[in-house]
Design a protein around this motif. Structure first.
Motif, PDB file in Angstrom:
ATOM      1  N   GLU A 115       0.833  -1.204   0.000  1.00  0.00           N
ATOM      2  CA  GLU A 115       0.000   0.000   0.000  1.00  0.00           C
ATOM      3  C   GLU A 115       0.876   1.265   0.000  1.00  0.00           C
ATOM      4  N   THR A 116       1.947   1.238   0.774  1.00  0.00           N
ATOM      5  CA  THR A 116       2.868   2.383   0.834  1.00  0.00           C
ATOM      6  C   THR A 116       3.552   2.601  -0.512  1.00  0.00           C
ATOM      7  N   VAL A 117       4.003   1.522  -1.136  1.00  0.00           N
ATOM      8  CA  VAL A 117       4.640   1.630  -2.455  1.00  0.00           C
ATOM      9  C   VAL A 117       3.639   2.192  -3.466  1.00  0.00           C
ATOM     10  N   ASN A 118       2.403   1.709  -3.420  1.00  0.00           N
ATOM     11  CA  ASN A 118       1.367   2.220  -4.332  1.00  0.00           C
ATOM     12  C   ASN A 118       1.117   3.702  -4.114  1.00  0.00           C
ATOM     13  N   ARG A 119       1.126   4.123  -2.852  1.00  0.00           N
ATOM     14  CA  ARG A 119       0.930   5.556  -2.542  1.00  0.00           C
ATOM     15  C   ARG A 119       2.085   6.388  -3.102  1.00  0.00           C
ATOM     16  N   LEU A 120       3.314   5.921  -2.909  1.00  0.00           N
ATOM     17  CA  LEU A 120       4.477   6.651  -3.440  1.00  0.00           C
ATOM     18  C   LEU A 120       4.410   6.744  -4.960  1.00  0.00           C
ATOM     19  N   GLU A 121       4.053   5.646  -5.600  1.00  0.00           N
ATOM     20  CA  GLU A 121       3.945   5.652  -7.059  1.00  0.00           C
ATOM     21  C   GLU A 121       2.827   6.581  -7.517  1.00  0.00           C
ATOM     22  N   SER A 122       1.750   6.631  -6.760  1.00  0.00           N
ATOM     23  CA  SER A 122       0.647   7.527  -7.092  1.00  0.00           C
ATOM     24  C   SER A 122       1.110   8.982  -7.052  1.00  0.00           C
ATOM     25  N   ILE A 123       1.883   9.333  -6.024  1.00  0.00           N
ATOM     26  CA  ILE A 123       2.410  10.695  -5.907  1.00  0.00           C
ATOM     27  C   ILE A 123       3.365  11.002  -7.057  1.00  0.00           C
ATOM     28  N   GLN A 124       4.182  10.013  -7.423  1.00  0.00           N
ATOM     29  CA  GLN A 124       5.176  10.224  -8.484  1.00  0.00           C
ATOM     30  C   GLN A 124       4.560  10.289  -9.880  1.00  0.00           C
ATOM     31  N   PHE A 125       3.577   9.433 -10.136  1.00  0.00           N
ATOM     32  CA  PHE A 125       3.138   9.238 -11.517  1.00  0.00           C
ATOM     33  C   PHE A 125       1.736   9.745 -11.849  1.00  0.00           C
ATOM     34  N   HIS A 126       0.952  10.141 -10.841  1.00  0.00           N
ATOM     35  CA  HIS A 126      -0.410  10.568 -11.126  1.00  0.00           C
ATOM     36  C   HIS A 126      -0.610  12.032 -10.759  1.00  0.00           C
ATOM     37  N   SER A 127      -1.499  12.659 -11.486  1.00  0.00           N
ATOM     38  CA  SER A 127      -1.818  14.062 -11.207  1.00  0.00           C
ATOM     39  C   SER A 127      -2.642  14.150  -9.916  1.00  0.00           C
ATOM     40  N   ALA A 128      -2.733  15.350  -9.379  1.00  0.00           N
ATOM     41  CA  ALA A 128      -3.536  15.566  -8.169  1.00  0.00           C
ATOM     42  C   ALA A 128      -4.991  15.165  -8.417  1.00  0.00           C
ATOM     43  N   GLU A 129      -5.480  15.456  -9.615  1.00  0.00           N
ATOM     44  CA  GLU A 129      -6.859  15.096  -9.947  1.00  0.00           C
ATOM     45  C   GLU A 129      -7.046  13.573  -9.947  1.00  0.00           C
ATOM     46  N   GLU A 130      -6.084  12.846 -10.504  1.00  0.00           N
ATOM     47  CA  GLU A 130      -6.163  11.376 -10.507  1.00  0.00           C
ATOM     48  C   GLU A 130      -6.100  10.833  -9.076  1.00  0.00           C
ATOM     49  N   ARG A 131      -5.246  11.428  -8.244  1.00  0.00           N
ATOM     50  CA  ARG A 131      -5.145  10.993  -6.843  1.00  0.00           C
ATOM     51  C   ARG A 131      -6.455  11.262  -6.102  1.00  0.00           C
ATOM     52  N   TYR A 132      -7.084  12.401  -6.405  1.00  0.00           N
ATOM     53  CA  TYR A 132      -8.363  12.751  -5.784  1.00  0.00           C
ATOM     54  C   TYR A 132      -9.438  11.736  -6.190  1.00  0.00           C
ATOM     55  N   ARG A 133      -9.526  11.427  -7.476  1.00  0.00           N
ATOM     56  CA  ARG A 133     -10.510  10.448  -7.959  1.00  0.00           C
ATOM     57  C   ARG A 133     -10.300   9.086  -7.302  1.00  0.00           C
ATOM     58  N   ASP A 134      -9.025   8.683  -7.183  1.00  0.00           N
ATOM     59  CA  ASP A 134      -8.710   7.390  -6.568  1.00  0.00           C
ATOM     60  C   ASP A 134      -9.113   7.389  -5.091  1.00  0.00           C
ATOM     61  N   LEU A 135      -8.874   8.499  -4.409  1.00  0.00           N
ATOM     62  CA  LEU A 135      -9.248   8.609  -2.999  1.00  0.00           C
ATOM     63  C   LEU A 135     -10.761   8.489  -2.836  1.00  0.00           C
ATOM     64  N   LEU A 136     -11.532   9.132  -3.718  1.00  0.00           N
ATOM     65  CA  LEU A 136     -12.989   9.036  -3.663  1.00  0.00           C
ATOM     66  C   LEU A 136     -13.467   7.610  -3.929  1.00  0.00           C
ATOM     67  N   LYS A 137     -12.743   6.907  -4.814  1.00  0.00           N
ATOM     68  CA  LYS A 137     -13.113   5.532  -5.143  1.00  0.00           C
ATOM     69  C   LYS A 137     -12.858   4.605  -3.950  1.00  0.00           C
ATOM     70  N   THR A 138     -11.710   4.779  -3.277  1.00  0.00           N
ATOM     71  CA  THR A 138     -11.374   3.892  -2.162  1.00  0.00           C
ATOM     72  C   THR A 138     -12.054   4.296  -0.859  1.00  0.00           C
ATOM     73  N   LEU A 179      -3.163  14.836  -0.373  1.00  0.00           N
ATOM     74  CA  LEU A 179      -2.975  14.786  -1.834  1.00  0.00           C
ATOM     75  C   LEU A 179      -1.753  15.576  -2.293  1.00  0.00           C
ATOM     76  N   GLY A 180      -1.163  16.361  -1.373  1.00  0.00           N
ATOM     77  CA  GLY A 180       0.020  17.145  -1.715  1.00  0.00           C
ATOM     78  C   GLY A 180      -0.312  18.407  -2.498  1.00  0.00           C
ATOM     79  N   ILE A 181      -1.497  18.974  -2.245  1.00  0.00           N
ATOM     80  CA  ILE A 181      -1.920  20.189  -2.960  1.00  0.00           C
ATOM     81  C   ILE A 181      -2.491  21.200  -1.954  1.00  0.00           C
ATOM     82  N   THR A 182      -2.745  22.406  -2.411  1.00  0.00           N
ATOM     83  CA  THR A 182      -3.356  23.429  -1.555  1.00  0.00           C
ATOM     84  C   THR A 182      -4.866  23.226  -1.522  1.00  0.00           C
TER      85      THR A 182
END
Length: 193
Positions: free
Chosen positions: A139-162, A179-182
């Motif tokens: 789960e931690t590796v997936n989170r790091l990869e999400s931060i590295q490779f996905h936009s804030a919008e994609e991370r937001y959508r994924d958070l809403l899904k989970t 999400l690492g954004i303001t």
């Protein structure tokens, strides 16, 4: 499950990884305790050495820290999940992170020194926690990869899904920092949905 009835939700969670025999279950139940913490209080404060793994029975919590004076949310834990500051748990050193409760919450605390002692007598308990820690690592590796490779919008959508009810339960400032954004950026993203 006799005296462990009050811990049945915890053992149901364990069953997802591995079923324990009654003796191992009883030994594990003997090192657990119920904990109730009020909203916005720290379950574990920054600078504290983590010696307890918590199962969220009801409510939610987050792991947070400060970077350059700004509060950052590292992760959330909702019902039927575990929360601990593992870097402190495994090194025995005080943590630079804290655990804050975001709703009045009920936890089951598992004493980690007692847990680690059970490993020798009950290899299946050690196997169970190895599987749990492996899943947490992935789960931690997936989170790091999400931060590295996905936009804030994609991370937001994924958070809403989970965690679909997160917007009703968590202050936006914590979601934004996770999400690492303001908050302004988060508001812009939310306006699209």
């Amino acid at each position: 499950m006799n005296q462990n009835n009050k811990f049945s939700s915890l053992f149901n969670y364990f069953d997802q990884f591995q079923k324990l025999n009654p003796k191992a279950e009883e030994a594990l139940g003997n090192i657990c305790r119920e904990v109730h913490i009020l909203k916005n209080k720290d379950l574990q404060s920054i600078g504290h050495t983590c010696r307890t793994i918590y199962f969220v029975k009801k409510g939610m919590a987050r792991i947070y820290y400060y970077k350059d004076g700004t509060e950052i949310t590292e992760s959330f834990a909702f019902e039927n999940s575990l929360i601990a500051r593992v870097e402190s748990l495994f090194t025995g050193k005080p943590s630079k992170k804290g655990i804050q409760v975001l709703e009045d919450s009920d936890f089951i605390g598992i004493s980690s020194p007692s847990l680690f002692e059970l490993y020798d007598s009950y290899p299946e308990i050690e196997r169970l926690f190895r599987k749990i820690f492996e899943a947490a690592y992935v789960e931690t590796v997936n989170r790091l990869e999400s931060i590295q490779f996905h936009s804030a919008e994609e991370r937001y959508r994924d958070l809403l899904k989970t965690s679909p009810d997160i917007l009703q339960r968590v202050p936006l400032k914590h979601i934004a920092s996770y999400l690492g954004i303001t908050q302004v950026s988060l508001s812009r993203i939310r306006a699209k949905y």
